[in-house]
Design an enzyme around this catalytic site. Sequence first.
Site, PDB file in Angstrom:
ATOM      1  CE1 TYR A   1      15.010 -14.394  36.853  1.00 41.19           C
ATOM      2  CE2 TYR A   1      17.047 -13.177  36.493  1.00 41.19           C
ATOM      3  CZ  TYR A   1      15.710 -13.197  36.842  1.00 41.19           C
ATOM      4  OH  TYR A   1      15.064 -12.033  37.178  1.00 41.19           O
TER       5      TYR A   1
ATOM      6  CD  GLU B   1      17.674  -7.875  28.495  1.00 47.40           C
ATOM      7  OE1 GLU B   1      17.722  -8.345  27.344  1.00 47.40           O
ATOM      8  OE2 GLU B   1      16.606  -7.510  29.037  1.00 47.40           O
TER       9      GLU B   1
END
Length: 212
Positions: A150, A138
């Site tokens: 990411y 998250e």
Amino acid sequence: MTLTLRYMQLPDIRQVAAIDQSSFQPPWSRDSYIFEIDESSVSHMAVLARRPEQPGDPIERPAGWLSNIGDKLRGRARSPDGRDDIIGYGGLWKIEGEAHISTIATHPNQRGNGYGEILLAGMIGKALRLKAEFIVLEVRVSNAVAQGLYQKYGFRRFGRRRNYYRNDNEDAWDMRMTMDREARRRYSRLYQELQDEHAFRDIYSWKARPRR
């Protein structure tokens, strides 16, 4: 200076908690770290440690399997000896086919140096070694820098978690990466580029969790 990615140990908690306090609200408690290190069967906590060179230290060699063997023979893979400065940490939970990156942070004074990427790459490598089918994390919807990192490794937005962060009710993106052949090839290339740039020792992603 030597950079080492290794499993978190109890003597690291003081420094890790200080980084956590400056990075997240609310931070994890000391007891939470003790549980993750000593009791949880699914947790794989990592630290990126920096050790200044000392007189008589061996000449630094490129990281790789040969240097890892040398580290083990010299005892460097066993435990911190008080000289390490912790400049970042991360946590990975492995539950059945899922690997979940529970936390990741670097010291505020060390951000922008690529150290967070080393931690991320190490945890992806650990997930591969543990035969995870996919990785989950998250991230704040406002944290574009982290999202970019990411996405570089292949994470994609899977959903939005409303009011996920308790201190300000900000939403989080649920990001996921499937560990398919393409993801493995991408990871191998990016990991090698990191090694070429930082020459860090990795005794986390390839090594089994220390027994208690």
